[in-house]
Design a protein around this motif. Structure first.
Motif, PDB file in Angstrom:
ATOM      1  N   VAL A  67     -54.603  20.593 -30.467  1.00  0.00           N
ATOM      2  CA  VAL A  67     -53.743  21.515 -30.367  1.00  0.00           C
ATOM      3  C   VAL A  67     -53.415  21.956 -31.754  1.00  0.00           C
ATOM      4  CG1 VAL A  67     -51.310  22.184 -29.607  1.00  0.00           C
ATOM      5  CG2 VAL A  67     -52.912  20.446 -28.206  1.00  0.00           C
ATOM      6  N   GLN A  68     -53.057  21.152 -32.798  1.00  0.00           N
ATOM      7  CA  GLN A  68     -52.637  21.378 -33.914  1.00  0.00           C
ATOM      8  C   GLN A  68     -53.587  22.501 -34.822  1.00  0.00           C
ATOM      9  OE1 GLN A  68     -52.179  17.671 -35.752  1.00  0.00           O
ATOM     10  NE2 GLN A  68     -49.936  17.534 -35.153  1.00  0.00           N
ATOM     11  N   GLU A  69     -54.840  21.926 -34.596  1.00  0.00           N
ATOM     12  CA  GLU A  69     -56.012  22.793 -35.245  1.00  0.00           C
ATOM     13  C   GLU A  69     -56.142  24.232 -34.553  1.00  0.00           C
ATOM     14  OE1 GLU A  69     -58.881  23.813 -38.012  1.00  0.00           O
ATOM     15  OE2 GLU A  69     -57.439  22.456 -37.961  1.00  0.00           O
ATOM     16  N   HIS A  75     -54.956  30.520 -32.595  1.00  0.00           N
ATOM     17  CA  HIS A  75     -55.144  30.529 -31.088  1.00  0.00           C
ATOM     18  C   HIS A  75     -53.879  29.903 -30.500  1.00  0.00           C
ATOM     19  CE1 HIS A  75     -59.329  31.118 -31.830  1.00  0.00           C
ATOM     20  NE2 HIS A  75     -59.604  30.365 -32.477  1.00  0.00           N
ATOM     21  N   GLN A  76     -53.434  30.900 -29.423  1.00  0.00           N
ATOM     22  CA  GLN A  76     -52.097  30.586 -28.846  1.00  0.00           C
ATOM     23  C   GLN A  76     -52.727  30.108 -27.207  1.00  0.00           C
ATOM     24  OE1 GLN A  76     -49.268  29.972 -30.521  1.00  0.00           O
ATOM     25  NE2 GLN A  76     -50.444  30.668 -32.466  1.00  0.00           N
ATOM     26  N   THR A  77     -53.791  29.722 -27.133  1.00  0.00           N
ATOM     27  CA  THR A  77     -54.229  29.152 -25.504  1.00  0.00           C
ATOM     28  C   THR A  77     -53.152  28.152 -25.170  1.00  0.00           C
ATOM     29  OG1 THR A  77     -56.489  29.716 -26.361  1.00  0.00           O
ATOM     30  CG2 THR A  77     -56.189  28.535 -24.283  1.00  0.00           C
ATOM     31  N   ASP A  78     -53.002  28.562 -23.699  1.00  0.00           N
ATOM     32  CA  ASP A  78     -51.899  27.557 -23.117  1.00  0.00           C
ATOM     33  C   ASP A  78     -52.814  26.028 -22.822  1.00  0.00           C
ATOM     34  OD1 ASP A  78     -49.765  29.379 -22.875  1.00  0.00           O
ATOM     35  OD2 ASP A  78     -50.523  30.154 -21.135  1.00  0.00           O
ATOM     36  N   VAL A  79     -51.934  25.061 -22.966  1.00  0.00           N
ATOM     37  CA  VAL A  79     -52.268  23.896 -22.854  1.00  0.00           C
ATOM     38  C   VAL A  79     -51.677  23.092 -21.969  1.00  0.00           C
ATOM     39  CG1 VAL A  79     -52.926  21.563 -24.122  1.00  0.00           C
ATOM     40  CG2 VAL A  79     -53.192  23.805 -25.211  1.00  0.00           C
ATOM     41  N   ILE A  80     -52.265  22.366 -21.110  1.00  0.00           N
ATOM     42  CA  ILE A  80     -51.796  21.397 -20.130  1.00  0.00           C
ATOM     43  C   ILE A  80     -52.337  19.821 -20.521  1.00  0.00           C
ATOM     44  CG2 ILE A  80     -51.423  20.365 -17.913  1.00  0.00           C
ATOM     45  CD1 ILE A  80     -51.200  23.231 -16.668  1.00  0.00           C
ATOM     46  N   MET A  81     -51.615  18.802 -20.828  1.00  0.00           N
ATOM     47  CA  MET A  81     -52.135  17.588 -21.267  1.00  0.00           C
ATOM     48  C   MET A  81     -52.439  17.091 -19.991  1.00  0.00           C
ATOM     49  SD  MET A  81     -52.327  17.678 -24.605  1.00  0.00           S
ATOM     50  CE  MET A  81     -52.474  16.002 -24.839  1.00  0.00           C
ATOM     51  N   VAL A  82     -53.540  16.339 -19.887  1.00  0.00           N
ATOM     52  CA  VAL A  82     -54.052  15.713 -18.663  1.00  0.00           C
ATOM     53  C   VAL A  82     -54.601  14.367 -19.265  1.00  0.00           C
ATOM     54  CG1 VAL A  82     -55.762  15.716 -16.640  1.00  0.00           C
ATOM     55  CG2 VAL A  82     -54.781  17.857 -17.335  1.00  0.00           C
ATOM     56  N   MET A  95     -44.807  18.023 -26.297  1.00  0.00           N
ATOM     57  CA  MET A  95     -43.813  19.108 -26.087  1.00  0.00           C
ATOM     58  C   MET A  95     -43.562  19.869 -27.085  1.00  0.00           C
ATOM     59  SD  MET A  95     -39.924  18.526 -24.487  1.00  0.00           S
ATOM     60  CE  MET A  95     -39.602  17.434 -25.741  1.00  0.00           C
ATOM     61  N   ARG A  96     -43.304  19.197 -28.338  1.00  0.00           N
ATOM     62  CA  ARG A  96     -43.180  19.738 -29.446  1.00  0.00           C
ATOM     63  C   ARG A  96     -44.213  20.853 -30.205  1.00  0.00           C
ATOM     64  NH1 ARG A  96     -39.769  15.000 -32.580  1.00  0.00           N
ATOM     65  NH2 ARG A  96     -37.735  15.277 -31.333  1.00  0.00           N
ATOM     66  N   GLN A  97     -45.135  20.575 -29.658  1.00  0.00           N
ATOM     67  CA  GLN A  97     -46.514  21.374 -30.142  1.00  0.00           C
ATOM     68  C   GLN A  97     -46.903  22.442 -29.235  1.00  0.00           C
ATOM     69  OE1 GLN A  97     -49.715  18.717 -31.713  1.00  0.00           O
ATOM     70  NE2 GLN A  97     -48.161  17.441 -32.513  1.00  0.00           N
ATOM     71  N   GLY A  98     -46.212  22.476 -28.110  1.00  0.00           N
ATOM     72  CA  GLY A  98     -46.307  23.537 -27.133  1.00  0.00           C
ATOM     73  C   GLY A  98     -46.946  23.627 -25.860  1.00  0.00           C
ATOM     74  N   ALA A  99     -47.504  22.216 -25.595  1.00  0.00           N
ATOM     75  CA  ALA A  99     -47.862  21.719 -24.332  1.00  0.00           C
ATOM     76  C   ALA A  99     -46.969  22.496 -23.052  1.00  0.00           C
ATOM     77  CB  ALA A  99     -48.446  20.392 -24.233  1.00  0.00           C
ATOM     78  N   LEU A 100     -47.393  22.999 -22.236  1.00  0.00           N
ATOM     79  CA  LEU A 100     -46.886  23.703 -21.272  1.00  0.00           C
ATOM     80  C   LEU A 100     -46.273  22.625 -20.147  1.00  0.00           C
ATOM     81  CD1 LEU A 100     -48.326  27.132 -20.748  1.00  0.00           C
ATOM     82  CD2 LEU A 100     -45.997  26.545 -21.959  1.00  0.00           C
TER      83      LEU A 100
END
Length: 226
Positions: A67-69, A75-82, A95-100
């Motif tokens: 996500v950081q890279e 790239h602002q693609t949305d992310v859900i951590m699984v 959460m702080r790095q923008g995972a939805l």
């Protein structure tokens, strides 16, 4: 269609998750990746990508590093951590790095479907554009608050269900309703009601502890512990 990249180092798990995604109306799997390098390459090369289902434990880099890279490259693609990563520090960093959203393994199809449907609702809300009054802002932020255990019976609170679930997930062994009540702050009767619900739905496993006399104590543990 919402185009999704599925990232998991286990190819079997990636295939299962991809099949889950394809079962949800409005979603399409644009590709799979099994390490950080493949994930970043896919972000760069796929003609369109809306959402990444991203595992944290990858062989070359962590999911959060991916996500950081991505963000560093613009790239602002949305992310859900699984992921199976359950420590609070990882959840907080995501959460702080923008995972939805953050979906903890193992999970059933219904759990992922709830997250994807909430994400689709969020996109529909945001696509409307314009200015937002407070009520609209509340709807935007609430669009991703789908419960981890969808389809709760009437009279059951998703918040309480999640409290009980987290207690079972974090426990080293089986817990009684009384212990769950002490850990969550709910009454013993409430804890027992939610534990029975989790047992009926196959989420929790019931065991009996026999003492010297009297009725056996009912104890519960998470049934799908990795």
């Amino acid at each position: 269609m919402i185009e999704v990249l599925v990232v998991d180092d286990d190819t079997r798990v990636a295939r299962v998750n991809a099949a889950y995604v394809e079962k949800v109306p409005g979603f399409h799997v644009a590709g799979e990746a099994h390490n950080a390098l493949e994930a970043l390459r896919s972000v760069e090369t796929l003609p369109r990508l809306d959402l990444i289902l991203l595992d944290h434990y990858l062989p070359d880099r962590t999911g959060l590093e991916v996500v950081q890279e991505m963000r560093r490259r613009g790239h602002q693609t949305d992310v859900i951590m699984v992921t199976a990563a359950r420590d609070v520090s990882t959840v907080q960093a995501a959460m702080r790095q923008g995972a939805l959203q953050y979906l903890v393994k193992p999970f059933a199809f219904a759990g992922l479907r709830a997250k994807l449907e909430a994400y689709a609702q969020l996109r529909r809300t945001l696509d409307g554009g314009g200015e937002a009054e407070q009520a609209e802002v509340d709807r935007i932020f609430g669009a991703l608050s789908a419960p981890s255990e969808p389809g709760l019976p009437k009279g059951h609170s998703p918040t309480t269900a999640e409290l009980v679930r987290q207690c079972l997930l974090k426990a080293d062994g089986a817990l009684s309703a009384q212990k769950i009540a002490e850990l969550t702050g709910v009454s013993r009767q409430t804890a027992q009601r939610y534990l029975k619900l989790l047992e009926r739905t196959g989420r929790a496993r019931l065991t009996l502890k026999y003492g010297d006399a009297g009725r056996p104590e009912h104890r519960y543990e998470w049934a799908t512990r990795a």
